[in-house]
Scaffold this active site. Structure first.
Site, PDB file in Angstrom:
ATOM      1  N   CYS A   1     -69.053  14.708 -39.784  1.00  0.00           N
ATOM      2  CA  CYS A   1     -70.009  15.957 -40.027  1.00  0.00           C
ATOM      3  C   CYS A   1     -70.608  15.995 -41.480  1.00  0.00           C
ATOM      4  O   CYS A   1     -71.592  16.806 -41.625  1.00  0.00           O
ATOM      5  CB  CYS A   1     -69.131  16.943 -39.742  1.00  0.00           C
TER       6      CYS A   1
ATOM      7  N   GLU B   1     -73.107  11.458 -35.957  1.00  0.00           N
ATOM      8  CA  GLU B   1     -72.071  10.496 -35.387  1.00  0.00           C
ATOM      9  C   GLU B   1     -72.326  10.462 -33.715  1.00  0.00           C
ATOM     10  O   GLU B   1     -71.655  10.212 -33.052  1.00  0.00           O
ATOM     11  CB  GLU B   1     -70.752  11.386 -35.615  1.00  0.00           C
TER      12      GLU B   1
ATOM     13  N   HIS C   1     -68.999  23.815 -44.625  1.00  0.00           N
ATOM     14  CA  HIS C   1     -68.931  23.013 -43.121  1.00  0.00           C
ATOM     15  C   HIS C   1     -68.114  24.152 -42.280  1.00  0.00           C
ATOM     16  O   HIS C   1     -67.292  24.600 -42.451  1.00  0.00           O
ATOM     17  CB  HIS C   1     -68.262  21.906 -43.128  1.00  0.00           C
TER      18      HIS C   1
END
Length: 345
Positions: free
Chosen positions: A112, A80, A234
């Site tokens: 992400c 990103e 994550h």
């Protein structure tokens, strides 16, 4: 046709800033690092960006398994923070690692989880027989506005994975995705820093999507948390992955090898993939790894991975995650602000 990981590589900038140093500048409470379970984060050098990080990670992946770059038929770079709005990061990577010009390139974006989306895309092309090897990369030099909560964790780093059907160090047994339109985090074109929904980024975003994707894959494969030796989730901070692991039935011991966010921060598109790399750095043949990413907006990709005998042949041929963590050089907030371009006239 079995598809999986042929090689992997990571890159983490050597510069670090302590979370306590950021808190000191903004007059925040001293225990903010303990609350986040993040104590320092990686900071890019003045000449580092997503492209240079992707190149270094890709070079490590190529050298680890002594791969001929001409065999790579696709390069997908998830981020990103691509350095150009109109100019692919992937073409820079391909040229730098010596690929032939007969390959396809695309830059991916999904907050992400763009790196794991790249991994899935490479899996599809390899399984279809369209390409021999694919290179999937997740890399970021993530941004947080001065004084914003994101500034304590937004970090830099990346990981690259070579995907193929032969000479696998780890077979990907299955993958499953869960996606909704959930506006928990966003940044419009031309705006330097992202905005977010604060606590809204937790339950309806991160936890809902990670748990839905994880449960979906385990149901699809008929597996349970106890069937896995390791798990990687994550890592936006050090609390969320521990909490979601417990909710799903995984133990702290299963997630410990891949939980690197306390030492390097949230590397966004690199986060889950660096956690997987840290786990591969120590996993033994026959062991299984459960992986689930998360990207705001929002979605999660889950993977079931089984390590093969070949891991021992290539593991030590390139730097591991802990090697990069160990070479930290600490800077203060003034230098950090310069490195991150936060001083604007």
């Amino acid at each position: 046709m079995g598809v999986g990981i042929v090689s992997y590589g990571v890159y983490i900038p050597r510069y670090r800033i302590k979370v306590d140093e950021i808190a000191r500048v903004w007059g925040e409470v001293e225990d903010i690092a303990r609350g986040l379970n993040v104590y320092e984060k990686a900071v890019p050098d003045l000449d580092e960006d997503t492209a240079t990080i992707a190149v270094e990670a890709a070079r490590n992946a190529i050298s680890r398994a002594n791969i001929d770059p001409h065999r790579i038929g696709a390069i997908y770079t998830g981020s990103e923070s691509h350095p150009y709005a109109v100019k692919p990061t992937g073409t820079i990577v391909g040229e730098a690692i010596g690929c032939s010009h007969s390959h396809t390139v695309a830059d991916m974006e999904f907050a992400c989880k763009a790196g794991t989306a790249a991994l899935q895309a490479c899996m599809g092309l390899v399984r279809s027989g369209m390409i021999d090897l694919g290179l999937a990369i997740g890399a970021d030099v993530s941004q947080g506005a001065p004084g914003d909560a994101l500034e304590y964790t937004a970090a830099a780093g990346g990981a690259a994975y070579v995907v193929g059907a032969a000479d696998l160090i780890a077979e990907i047994e299955g993958t499953y995705s869960f996606t909704t339109d959930t506006p928990d985090f966003w940044r419009r074109e031309g705006i330097p820093y992202p905005e977010h929904g604060g606590r809204f980024t937790g339950e309806p975003a991160y936890f809902k999507h990670v748990m839905s994707a994880a449960r979906g894959l385990m149901e699809l494969l008929g597996k349970k948390p106890e069937d896995y030796d390791y798990a990687v989730f994550h890592q936006p901070n050090g609390k969320f992955p521990v909490r979601v692991a417990a909710k799903l039935g995984f133990t702290k011991e299963q997630i410990a090898p891949g939980l690197v966010v306390p030492h390097i921060g949230n590397t966004y598109s690199g986060s889950t993939l660096i956690g997987l790399a840290a786990t591969l750095d120590q996993a033994e043949p026959g062991e299984s790894i459960f992986v689930t990413s998360f990207g705001s907006g929002a979605g999660s990709d889950a993977f079931s991975i089984r390590v093969t005998e070949r891991i021992n042949d290539i593991r030590d041929r390139a730097p591991g995650v802990r090697d990069y963590i160990a070479i930290a050089e600490y800077i203060d907030y003034a230098r950090y602000a310069k490195h991150k371009g936060k001083l604007r006239l």
